[in-house]
Scaffold this active site. Structure first.
Site, PDB file in Angstrom:
ATOM      1  N   LYS A  42      20.964  74.063  29.483  1.00 38.63           N
ATOM      2  CA  LYS A  42      21.366  72.747  28.640  1.00 38.63           C
ATOM      3  C   LYS A  42      21.900  72.792  27.407  1.00 38.63           C
ATOM      4  O   LYS A  42      21.187  73.686  26.616  1.00 38.63           O
ATOM      5  CB  LYS A  42      20.147  71.685  28.445  1.00 38.63           C
ATOM      6  CG  LYS A  42      20.170  70.259  28.186  1.00 38.63           C
ATOM      7  CD  LYS A  42      19.006  69.796  27.250  1.00 38.63           C
ATOM      8  CE  LYS A  42      19.360  70.215  25.748  1.00 38.63           C
ATOM      9  NZ  LYS A  42      18.210  69.687  24.915  1.00 38.63           N
ATOM     10  N   ASN A  72      34.803  41.548  49.564  1.00 38.80           N
ATOM     11  CA  ASN A  72      33.809  40.515  49.031  1.00 38.80           C
ATOM     12  C   ASN A  72      32.639  40.864  49.260  1.00 38.80           C
ATOM     13  O   ASN A  72      31.721  40.161  48.778  1.00 38.80           O
ATOM     14  CB  ASN A  72      34.478  39.310  50.018  1.00 38.80           C
ATOM     15  CG  ASN A  72      35.804  38.847  49.763  1.00 38.80           C
ATOM     16  OD1 ASN A  72      36.295  38.823  48.378  1.00 38.80           O
ATOM     17  ND2 ASN A  72      36.774  38.416  50.479  1.00 38.80           N
ATOM     18  N   ARG A  98      29.054  37.087  47.208  1.00 37.35           N
ATOM     19  CA  ARG A  98      28.650  37.743  48.616  1.00 37.35           C
ATOM     20  C   ARG A  98      28.475  39.156  48.503  1.00 37.35           C
ATOM     21  O   ARG A  98      27.858  39.741  49.337  1.00 37.35           O
ATOM     22  CB  ARG A  98      30.064  37.513  49.448  1.00 37.35           C
ATOM     23  CG  ARG A  98      30.343  36.203  49.829  1.00 37.35           C
ATOM     24  CD  ARG A  98      31.632  36.007  50.457  1.00 37.35           C
ATOM     25  NE  ARG A  98      32.884  35.797  49.283  1.00 37.35           N
ATOM     26  CZ  ARG A  98      33.930  35.817  49.728  1.00 37.35           C
ATOM     27  NH1 ARG A  98      34.465  35.527  50.696  1.00 37.35           N
ATOM     28  NH2 ARG A  98      34.886  35.608  48.417  1.00 37.35           N
TER      29      ARG A  98
HETATM   30  C1  UD1 Z   1      41.416  35.058  48.415  1.00 41.78           C
HETATM   31  C2  UD1 Z   1      42.616  34.241  48.805  1.00 41.78           C
HETATM   32  C3  UD1 Z   1      43.113  34.321  50.243  1.00 41.78           C
HETATM   33  C4  UD1 Z   1      43.156  35.726  50.413  1.00 41.78           C
HETATM   34  C5  UD1 Z   1      42.217  36.680  49.919  1.00 41.78           C
HETATM   35  C6  UD1 Z   1      42.684  38.028  50.027  1.00 41.78           C
HETATM   36  C7  UD1 Z   1      42.559  31.994  47.372  1.00 41.78           C
HETATM   37  C8  UD1 Z   1      42.101  30.787  47.491  1.00 41.78           C
HETATM   38  N1  UD1 Z   1      42.327  32.695  48.615  1.00 41.78           N
HETATM   39  O1  UD1 Z   1      40.260  34.571  48.965  1.00 41.78           O
HETATM   40  O2  UD1 Z   1      43.999  33.550  50.649  1.00 41.78           O
HETATM   41  O3  UD1 Z   1      43.396  36.094  51.961  1.00 41.78           O
HETATM   42  O4  UD1 Z   1      41.987  36.461  48.491  1.00 41.78           O
HETATM   43  O5  UD1 Z   1      41.589  39.076  49.613  1.00 41.78           O
HETATM   44  O6  UD1 Z   1      43.091  32.543  46.348  1.00 41.78           O
HETATM   45  N2  UD1 Z   1      38.498  34.609  40.819  1.00 41.78           N
HETATM   46  C9  UD1 Z   1      38.796  34.351  39.635  1.00 41.78           C
HETATM   47  N3  UD1 Z   1      38.407  33.106  39.123  1.00 41.78           N
HETATM   48  C10 UD1 Z   1      37.967  32.113  40.240  1.00 41.78           C
HETATM   49  C11 UD1 Z   1      37.870  32.537  41.354  1.00 41.78           C
HETATM   50  C12 UD1 Z   1      38.365  33.572  41.830  1.00 41.78           C
HETATM   51  O7  UD1 Z   1      39.106  35.111  38.842  1.00 41.78           O
HETATM   52  O8  UD1 Z   1      37.930  30.947  39.807  1.00 41.78           O
HETATM   53  C13 UD1 Z   1      39.032  36.200  41.219  1.00 41.78           C
HETATM   54  C14 UD1 Z   1      37.772  36.826  41.746  1.00 41.78           C
HETATM   55  O9  UD1 Z   1      37.233  37.605  40.789  1.00 41.78           O
HETATM   56  C15 UD1 Z   1      38.724  37.840  42.886  1.00 41.78           C
HETATM   57  C16 UD1 Z   1      39.893  37.181  42.932  1.00 41.78           C
HETATM   58  O10 UD1 Z   1      40.028  36.075  42.102  1.00 41.78           O
HETATM   59  O11 UD1 Z   1      38.814  38.918  42.138  1.00 41.78           O
HETATM   60  C17 UD1 Z   1      39.996  36.578  44.565  1.00 41.78           C
HETATM   61  O12 UD1 Z   1      38.679  35.598  44.645  1.00 41.78           O
HETATM   62  P1  UD1 Z   1      37.789  35.650  45.895  1.00 41.78           P
HETATM   63  O13 UD1 Z   1      36.761  34.566  45.717  1.00 41.78           O
HETATM   64  O14 UD1 Z   1      37.641  36.964  46.135  1.00 41.78           O
HETATM   65  O15 UD1 Z   1      38.920  34.944  46.846  1.00 41.78           O
HETATM   66  P2  UD1 Z   1      38.919  35.337  48.614  1.00 41.78           P
HETATM   67  O16 UD1 Z   1      37.978  34.471  49.230  1.00 41.78           O
HETATM   68  O17 UD1 Z   1      38.844  36.516  48.847  1.00 41.78           O
HETATM   69 MG    MG Z   2      38.222  38.391  47.786  1.00 42.84          MG
END
Ligand code: UD1
Ligand code: MG
Length: 457
Positions: free
Chosen positions: A351, A228, A16
């Site tokens: 510099k 995000n 995103r």
């Molecule tokens: C997530 C939570 C949501 C919460 C929100 C808060 C889940 C499913 N959802 O959603 O409930 O309200 O954060 O900000 O957990 N990441 C990995 N590996 C993966 C997927 C993600 O390391 O396979 C890391 C991403 O880099 C990121 C973090 O986990 O730093 C959160 O992932 P993101 O995709 O931003 O989750 P949200 O949709 O924000």
């Molecule tokens: Mg997130």
């Protein structure tokens, strides 16, 4: 106190963000988001910190260095799958594990500590850091059971109309009983809208096996916001900026217009220093007390003493002493070392030059690759000619030298202690100490020349 561990989720691409840069490396107030998270986690007493890396793994590791251990998540199958990658390092340990997302840069160490405490007091197997959001769109919603405890967390995309009305959100920060966490992770499925293994599903699994899941509601939704996309990134920047600026003001720094002053997270500033609007100060910059900085100045990675004035100027990767006066409109480029009481005036570029105490270049000069002694006066428009088209050469100007206006000092060249260079000279040979060098054509006056010209007409 039980053993404490931390897992930081930083493997996602951050689709995103629509960026070449991996999401958690996007800076907030000059520091990558994941570095903010690690710095706060580090302020706690933690046995092991494990960062889950995937997209941009090498870059994330290079950023964080050896402050963390790493586990690689090769395919990003969801946040539960991400935590599972820490299994080899953590799964057999007794203790409590904090899980934090790398995209929540504003969560404070003190809030994480309060969460740990709450978790340890209630004896729950999991404790969710929750917050009340005015607009909960996009966040996981906290569904509370009849007993008031957390029943489950529903992701926005999977939520029913009724669930979407819930304003208590999952901040993405949690404490878990470590062994219960890794056991529950084995049972998480990806049967949901996104086809991902969700970490929040651990809640329902624990509940179903009769364990207690608690929530710790933080006062401040702002602090927990997840970044995000770029809109949220700018919002996080605004909140962090306010936090940083207020910290400096409480420490005795005057910011004339805090909403228009941009100070990086790691900058230090002494009391009674005044910062005027339109000023950006970042990197590892330290500024002493009683300075005046700005308006409209850019300072990056500089070490600045006290009582120094920098107006409408830019300074990078340099040392600037005390009682120094810079600008307006000066440019201090990297590796300069400006000692106390120096004056660098308008339209002067410096510099990789050392300026000894009390020396001056007050107007319109370029001084690069130079060693300038103490109490030297460099006249208006003087230039160190440091580049021959291939290589850079050094100009040495010893103590007490006077360089007349509009002189070129063609390097390599040394102007000896106490020497004079006549205005308009192009110096190509060393000048002996105490000597005077004149390197320009002698003036010729043609008497009554104007009349001659007039006659022609
Ligand atoms: C997530 C939570 C949501 C919460 C929100 C808060 C889940 C499913 N959802 O959603 O409930 O309200 O954060 O900000 O957990 N990441 C990995 N590996 C993966 C997927 C993600 O390391 O396979 C890391 C991403 O880099 C990121 C973090 O986990 O730093 C959160 O992932 P993101 O995709 O931003 O989750 P949200 O949709 O924000
Ligand atoms: Mg997130």
């Amino acid at each position: 106190m039980s053993n404490r561990y931390a897992v930081i989720l930083a493997a996602g691409q951050g689709t995103r963000m629509k960026s070449k840069l991996y999401k958690v490396l996007h800076p907030v107030c000059g520091k990558p988001m994941v570095q903010h998270v690690i710095d706060q986690v580090k302020s706690l007493d933690i046995n092991d910190i494990v960062t889950i890396v995937g997209h941009g793994a090498e870059k994330v590791k290079a950023q964080l260095g050896d402050t963390s251990q790493y586990a690689l998540q090769e395919a990003q199958l969801g946040t539960a799958h991400a935590v599972q990658q820490a299994k080899d390092i953590l799964a057999d340990n007794d203790g409590v594990t904090l899980v934090v997302c790398g995209d929540t840069p504003l969560v404070k160490g003190e809030t994480m500590e309060a969460l740990f405490r709450h978790h340890e007091e209630t004896g729950a197997k999991a404790t969710i850091l929750t917050a009340l959001a005015d607009d909960p769109t996009g966040y996981g919603r906290i569904v509370r059971g009849e007993d008031g405890d957390v029943e489950k967390i529903v992701e926005h995309k999977d939520a029913t109309e009724a669930e979407r009305k819930i304003t208590e959100i999952n901040t993405g920060t949690y404490c878990f009983d470590n062994k219960a966490l890794f056991a529950a992770l084995e049972n998480v499925s990806n049967d949901n809208v996104q086809g991902e293994y969700y970490l929040p599903d651990v809640v329902e699994i624990l509940k179903k096996q009769g364990d207690r899941v608690s929530a710790y509601v933080t006062e401040s939704f702002e602090e927990t916001m997840g970044v995000n996309d770029r809109v949220a990134l700018a919002e996080a920047e605004r909140i962090m900026r306010k936090r940083i600026n207020e910290m400096h003001m409480r420490n005795g720094v005057s910011l004339i217009d805090p909403s228009n002053t941009y100070i990086g997270s790691d900058v230090t500033i002494g009391s009674d220093t005044v910062i005027y609007p339109g000023t950006t100060i970042d990197g590892s910059t330290s500024i002493g007390p009683d300075c005046i900085i700005g308006p409209n100045s850019e300072i990056s990675n500089c070490e600045i003493g006290n009582n120094t004035v920098i107006r409408q100027s830019a300074a990078f990767d340099s040392k600037i002493g005390s009682g120094v006066n810079i600008g307006p409109f000066a440019h201090i480029r990297p590796q300069s070392d400006i000692h106390d009481e120096v004056k660098i005036g308008n339209f002067v570029e410096i510099k990789k030059a050392v300026f000894g105490k009390g020396s001056k270049a007050s107007h319109l000069s370029y001084i690069g690759d130079a060693e300038v002694g103490t109490d030297v006066n460099i006249g208006c428009g003087s230039i160190t000619v440091n580049y021959d088209g291939q290589n850079k050469h050094l100009t040495k100007i010893e103590d007490d030298v006077f360089i007349g206006c509009n002189s070129n000092l063609v390097a390599p060249v040394t102007i000896g202690k106490g020497a004079y260079v006549a205005a308009g000279s192009t110096i190509t040979e060393d000048v002996p100490g105490e000597g005077l060098a004149i390197a320009r054509a002698r003036q010729v006056n043609k008497e009554e020349y104007a009349q001659k010209l007039n006659r022609k007409k």
